[in-house]
Motif scaffolding. Structure first.
Motif, PDB file in Angstrom:
ATOM      1  N   SER A 122       0.614  10.414  -3.357  1.00  0.00           N
ATOM      2  CA  SER A 122       0.344  11.770  -2.870  1.00  0.00           C
ATOM      3  C   SER A 122       1.320  12.152  -1.762  1.00  0.00           C
ATOM      4  O   SER A 122       1.941  11.297  -1.132  1.00  0.00           O
ATOM      5  N   GLN A 123       1.458  13.414  -1.524  1.00  0.00           N
ATOM      6  CA  GLN A 123       2.384  13.936  -0.508  1.00  0.00           C
ATOM      7  C   GLN A 123       1.634  14.372   0.755  1.00  0.00           C
ATOM      8  O   GLN A 123       1.987  15.361   1.364  1.00  0.00           O
ATOM      9  N   LEU A 168       0.826  -1.199   0.000  1.00  0.00           N
ATOM     10  CA  LEU A 168       0.000   0.000   0.000  1.00  0.00           C
ATOM     11  C   LEU A 168       0.864   1.254   0.000  1.00  0.00           C
ATOM     12  O   LEU A 168       0.620   2.187  -0.768  1.00  0.00           O
ATOM     13  N   ALA A 169       1.904   1.271   0.834  1.00  0.00           N
ATOM     14  CA  ALA A 169       2.774   2.446   0.921  1.00  0.00           C
ATOM     15  C   ALA A 169       3.425   2.743  -0.417  1.00  0.00           C
ATOM     16  O   ALA A 169       3.526   3.909  -0.825  1.00  0.00           O
ATOM     17  N   PHE A 175       3.982   7.716   4.670  1.00  0.00           N
ATOM     18  CA  PHE A 175       4.737   7.629   5.921  1.00  0.00           C
ATOM     19  C   PHE A 175       3.921   6.894   6.978  1.00  0.00           C
ATOM     20  O   PHE A 175       4.455   6.067   7.722  1.00  0.00           O
ATOM     21  N   HIS A 176       2.630   7.177   7.047  1.00  0.00           N
ATOM     22  CA  HIS A 176       1.768   6.528   8.033  1.00  0.00           C
ATOM     23  C   HIS A 176       1.726   5.011   7.804  1.00  0.00           C
ATOM     24  O   HIS A 176       1.803   4.234   8.764  1.00  0.00           O
ATOM     25  N   ALA A 177       1.643   4.581   6.549  1.00  0.00           N
ATOM     26  CA  ALA A 177       1.630   3.149   6.244  1.00  0.00           C
ATOM     27  C   ALA A 177       2.938   2.493   6.687  1.00  0.00           C
ATOM     28  O   ALA A 177       2.935   1.419   7.294  1.00  0.00           O
ATOM     29  N   TYR A 178       4.063   3.137   6.390  1.00  0.00           N
ATOM     30  CA  TYR A 178       5.352   2.594   6.819  1.00  0.00           C
ATOM     31  C   TYR A 178       5.475   2.598   8.344  1.00  0.00           C
ATOM     32  O   TYR A 178       6.051   1.686   8.931  1.00  0.00           O
ATOM     33  N   ARG A 179       4.938   3.617   8.986  1.00  0.00           N
ATOM     34  CA  ARG A 179       4.976   3.696  10.453  1.00  0.00           C
ATOM     35  C   ARG A 179       4.177   2.552  11.071  1.00  0.00           C
ATOM     36  O   ARG A 179       4.621   1.909  12.024  1.00  0.00           O
ATOM     37  N   LEU A 180       2.981   2.283  10.531  1.00  0.00           N
ATOM     38  CA  LEU A 180       2.173   1.169  11.032  1.00  0.00           C
ATOM     39  C   LEU A 180       2.911  -0.152  10.854  1.00  0.00           C
ATOM     40  O   LEU A 180       2.894  -1.019  11.736  1.00  0.00           O
TER      41      LEU A 180
END
Length: 119
Positions: free
Chosen positions: A90-91, A84-85, A96-101
């Motif tokens: 989009s910016q 998904l990431a 970043f949120h997907a990678y953080r999760l």
């Protein structure tokens, strides 16, 4: 596609393992329990609340693919988040949120693995 399934949010009375991150669900913590029949086979899946929230966030993203028949497969959330990431162009911080999760899932898995090794 499931033949049938039930969903509940019990409070753990003993340590369970999350089907997604393989981290511990400690006594007193809530988790999601899905039980049912898929292609004639009975199964149940426990998911910790952080992984449940990550799955809920991921599956509503416009880039979420799915295969048309299945919204997601249990045990593949970390891999799905990485796909998904890479699809998010989009910016707006969602990549970043997907990678953080994904990183938080990895941290829970490694923490539980260290506890099991120490025991």
């Amino acid at each position: 596609m499931s033949d049938f399934q039930t969903e509940s949010t019990p409070t753990a009375r003993k340590v369970h393992i999350c089907e997604e991150c393989h981290g511990h669900i400690e006594p007193g913590q809530k988790d999601q329990l899905i039980s049912g029949s898929w292609d004639g086979d009975m199964a149940s899946f426990k998911t910790c609340i952080p992984c449940l929230e990550a799955r809920n966030w991921a599956t509503v993203q416009p880039e979420w693919g799915g295969d048309g028949e299945h919204l997601y497969y249990f045990g593949q959330l970390e891999e799905d988040l990485s796909y998904l990431a890479s699809e998010i162009t989009s910016q707006d911080g969602r990549r970043f949120h997907a990678y953080r999760l994904q990183a938080l899932m990895s941290r829970r898995r490694l923490s539980a693995k260290a506890l099991r090794s120490a025991a």
